[in-house]
Design an enzyme around this catalytic site. Structure first.
Site, PDB file in Angstrom:
ATOM      1  N   GLU A   1      20.946  -0.107 -36.568  1.00  0.00           N
ATOM      2  CA  GLU A   1      20.840  -1.415 -36.113  1.00  0.00           C
ATOM      3  C   GLU A   1      21.610  -2.290 -36.557  1.00  0.00           C
ATOM      4  O   GLU A   1      21.044  -2.983 -37.620  1.00  0.00           O
ATOM      5  CB  GLU A   1      19.569  -1.479 -36.490  1.00  0.00           C
ATOM      6  CG  GLU A   1      18.188  -0.567 -35.987  1.00  0.00           C
ATOM      7  CD  GLU A   1      16.790  -1.039 -35.711  1.00  0.00           C
ATOM      8  OE1 GLU A   1      16.140  -1.134 -34.754  1.00  0.00           O
ATOM      9  OE2 GLU A   1      16.384  -2.023 -36.801  1.00  0.00           O
TER      10      GLU A   1
ATOM     11  N   GLU B   1      14.867  -6.764 -41.448  1.00  0.00           N
ATOM     12  CA  GLU B   1      13.836  -8.040 -41.666  1.00  0.00           C
ATOM     13  C   GLU B   1      13.255  -7.622 -43.218  1.00  0.00           C
ATOM     14  O   GLU B   1      13.102  -8.798 -43.674  1.00  0.00           O
ATOM     15  CB  GLU B   1      12.884  -8.128 -40.628  1.00  0.00           C
ATOM     16  CG  GLU B   1      13.268  -8.636 -39.132  1.00  0.00           C
ATOM     17  CD  GLU B   1      12.506  -8.072 -37.973  1.00  0.00           C
ATOM     18  OE1 GLU B   1      11.447  -7.548 -38.098  1.00  0.00           O
ATOM     19  OE2 GLU B   1      13.253  -8.202 -36.808  1.00  0.00           O
TER      20      GLU B   1
ATOM     21  N   GLY C   1      16.596  -8.497 -31.896  1.00  0.00           N
ATOM     22  CA  GLY C   1      15.743  -9.555 -31.377  1.00  0.00           C
ATOM     23  C   GLY C   1      16.618 -10.759 -30.849  1.00  0.00           C
ATOM     24  O   GLY C   1      16.247 -11.793 -30.600  1.00  0.00           O
TER      25      GLY C   1
ATOM     26  N   SER D   1      17.795  -4.622 -29.361  1.00  0.00           N
ATOM     27  CA  SER D   1      17.780  -5.217 -27.914  1.00  0.00           C
ATOM     28  C   SER D   1      18.072  -3.971 -27.067  1.00  0.00           C
ATOM     29  O   SER D   1      18.708  -4.121 -25.729  1.00  0.00           O
ATOM     30  CB  SER D   1      18.745  -6.682 -27.843  1.00  0.00           C
ATOM     31  OG  SER D   1      18.676  -7.549 -28.583  1.00  0.00           O
TER      32      SER D   1
ATOM     33  N   ASN E   1       8.715  -0.658 -32.517  1.00  0.00           N
ATOM     34  CA  ASN E   1       8.356  -1.289 -33.829  1.00  0.00           C
ATOM     35  C   ASN E   1       7.800  -2.359 -33.060  1.00  0.00           C
ATOM     36  O   ASN E   1       8.434  -3.487 -32.817  1.00  0.00           O
ATOM     37  CB  ASN E   1       9.862  -1.610 -34.288  1.00  0.00           C
ATOM     38  CG  ASN E   1       9.513  -2.751 -35.664  1.00  0.00           C
ATOM     39  OD1 ASN E   1       8.616  -2.629 -36.007  1.00  0.00           O
ATOM     40  ND2 ASN E   1      10.728  -3.062 -36.078  1.00  0.00           N
TER      41      ASN E   1
ATOM     42  N   HIS F   1      14.040  -1.575 -42.763  1.00  0.00           N
ATOM     43  CA  HIS F   1      14.241  -2.368 -41.654  1.00  0.00           C
ATOM     44  C   HIS F   1      15.172  -3.865 -41.907  1.00  0.00           C
ATOM     45  O   HIS F   1      14.986  -4.264 -43.046  1.00  0.00           O
ATOM     46  CB  HIS F   1      13.067  -3.024 -40.825  1.00  0.00           C
ATOM     47  CG  HIS F   1      13.233  -3.430 -39.286  1.00  0.00           C
ATOM     48  ND1 HIS F   1      13.803  -4.958 -39.154  1.00  0.00           N
ATOM     49  CD2 HIS F   1      13.370  -2.954 -38.170  1.00  0.00           C
ATOM     50  CE1 HIS F   1      13.814  -5.120 -37.973  1.00  0.00           C
ATOM     51  NE2 HIS F   1      13.598  -3.962 -37.301  1.00  0.00           N
TER      52      HIS F   1
ATOM     53  N   LYS G   1       6.291  -4.689 -35.017  1.00  0.00           N
ATOM     54  CA  LYS G   1       6.461  -5.782 -35.902  1.00  0.00           C
ATOM     55  C   LYS G   1       5.084  -6.387 -36.292  1.00  0.00           C
ATOM     56  O   LYS G   1       4.199  -5.597 -36.347  1.00  0.00           O
ATOM     57  CB  LYS G   1       7.567  -6.990 -35.598  1.00  0.00           C
ATOM     58  CG  LYS G   1       8.909  -6.057 -35.127  1.00  0.00           C
ATOM     59  CD  LYS G   1       9.949  -7.327 -34.908  1.00  0.00           C
ATOM     60  CE  LYS G   1      11.269  -6.291 -34.421  1.00  0.00           C
ATOM     61  NZ  LYS G   1      12.330  -6.938 -34.549  1.00  0.00           N
TER      62      LYS G   1
ATOM     63  N   GLY H   1      12.255  -3.022 -30.475  1.00  0.00           N
ATOM     64  CA  GLY H   1      11.369  -3.922 -30.988  1.00  0.00           C
ATOM     65  C   GLY H   1      10.780  -4.511 -29.612  1.00  0.00           C
ATOM     66  O   GLY H   1       9.578  -4.279 -29.171  1.00  0.00           O
ATOM     67  N   GLY H   2      11.194  -5.963 -29.156  1.00  0.00           N
ATOM     68  CA  GLY H   2      10.665  -6.613 -28.309  1.00  0.00           C
ATOM     69  C   GLY H   2      10.119  -5.662 -26.827  1.00  0.00           C
ATOM     70  O   GLY H   2       9.061  -5.807 -26.623  1.00  0.00           O
TER      71      GLY H   2
HETATM   72  C1  PEP Z   1      14.006  -3.739 -34.158  1.00  0.00           C
HETATM   73  O1  PEP Z   1      13.231  -4.415 -34.933  1.00  0.00           O
HETATM   74  O2  PEP Z   1      14.145  -2.677 -34.712  1.00  0.00           O
HETATM   75  C2  PEP Z   1      14.606  -3.950 -32.830  1.00  0.00           C
HETATM   76  C3  PEP Z   1      15.644  -3.240 -32.536  1.00  0.00           C
HETATM   77  O3  PEP Z   1      14.212  -5.164 -32.110  1.00  0.00           O
HETATM   78  P1  PEP Z   1      14.735  -5.560 -30.990  1.00  0.00           P
HETATM   79  O4  PEP Z   1      14.692  -4.355 -29.936  1.00  0.00           O
HETATM   80  O5  PEP Z   1      13.764  -6.752 -30.396  1.00  0.00           O
HETATM   81  O6  PEP Z   1      16.088  -6.057 -30.849  1.00  0.00           O
END
Ligand code: PEP
Length: 249
Positions: A166, A96, A172, A212, A9, A94, A11, A233-234
């Site tokens: 999640e 966010e 994040g 994460s 993702n 999501h 973002k 994500g990251g």
């Molecule tokens: C996400 O945005 O779905 C996510 C899991 O981000 P991160 O891996 O950065 O925690």
């Protein structure tokens, strides 16, 4: 056996030029992946990403979809538009989007229905906030979020959706659910699907962990019986890191 699925993702990161660069760096690193690999890119990147993805098995994903077919919905994109642009998967609900854009369980369900009807595979995000986990509501909450999101779908449609568990407190933040916490809550989600739709359906649904997830913790998480993949994500923004997650052992 469920085929693992690892989705990135991105973002609101990377325009078309950087998207092509990242995909071109990623392609050789994941060419032997056993998992389904998806990159969920910003909408302005679909064309560049589609071109860069040629000759690879990596799938193109979006980060949201609107539930109407067309009309006066400024800034939104329909399932048909995404499909025409080459998108195959779409993240829906999501945290966010729930937190910053007023997404509710009901609009998540409408988007899921529109995605499935439009031939897209939804990646449906569910998960609890820190205070909800501390209050002991995690299991009830994720079960409810999941079942509402699936309302109106046929059993065959449900077998094909992806759920991403999640925990909001892990997104994040660098905090990860322990392998056992993630496995247990994903087990709760699968049981909720089983109670309503039966084991033949719940056994097919792929349920990811997200929060994460990175090259260091992926092996422990993926060794768990209920965890079928990750929403990343990251760590999806660097080809080497994402490839290490994709090529988990
Ligand atoms: C996400 O945005 O779905 C996510 C899991 O981000 P991160 O891996 O950065 O925690």
């Amino acid at each position: 056996m469920r085929t693992p699925i690892i989705a990135g993702n991105w973002k609101m990161n990377k325009g078309p030029k950087e998207a092509a660069e990242l995909i071109n760096a990623l392609k050789p690193l994941v060419k032997d992946a056993k998992a389904t690999v998806v990159v969920c890119v910003p909408a302005v990147d679909y064309a560049a990403a589609k071109t860069a993805l040629r000759g690879s098995k990596i799938k193109l994903g979006a980060q949201n979809v609107h539930y109407k077919e067309s009309g006066a919905f400024t800034g939104e994109l329909s399932a048909a538009m995404l499909k025409e642009a080459g998108v195959e998967y779409v993240i829906i609900g999501h945290s966010e989007r729930r937190q910053y854009f007023g997404e509710t369980d009901e609009t998540v369900n409408l988007r899921v229905q529109a995605a499935v009807e439009g031939g897209l595979i939804p990646i449906i995000c569910v998960g609890e906030k820190k205070e909800q986990r501390e209050a002991g509501y995690t299991d009830a909450l994720v079960a409810y979020q999941t079942l509402i999101a699936l309302t109106g779908l046929t059993e065959d449609q449900i077998k094909k959706v992806i759920i991403a568990y999640e925990p909001v407190w892990a997104i994040g933040t660098g905090l990860t659910a322990t392998d056992e916490q993630a496995n247990e809550t994903i087990g709760v989600i699968r049981s909720a699907i089983q109670m309503k739709y039966g084991k033949r359906v719940s056994d097919k649904v792929r349920i990811q962990y997200g929060g994460s997830m990175n090259p260091k913790n992926v092996n422990g998480l993926m060794a768990q019986s209920e965890i079928d993949g990750g929403l990343i994500g990251g760590a999806s923004l660097k080809a080497e890191d994402f490839a290490k997650v994709v090529n988990f052992e």
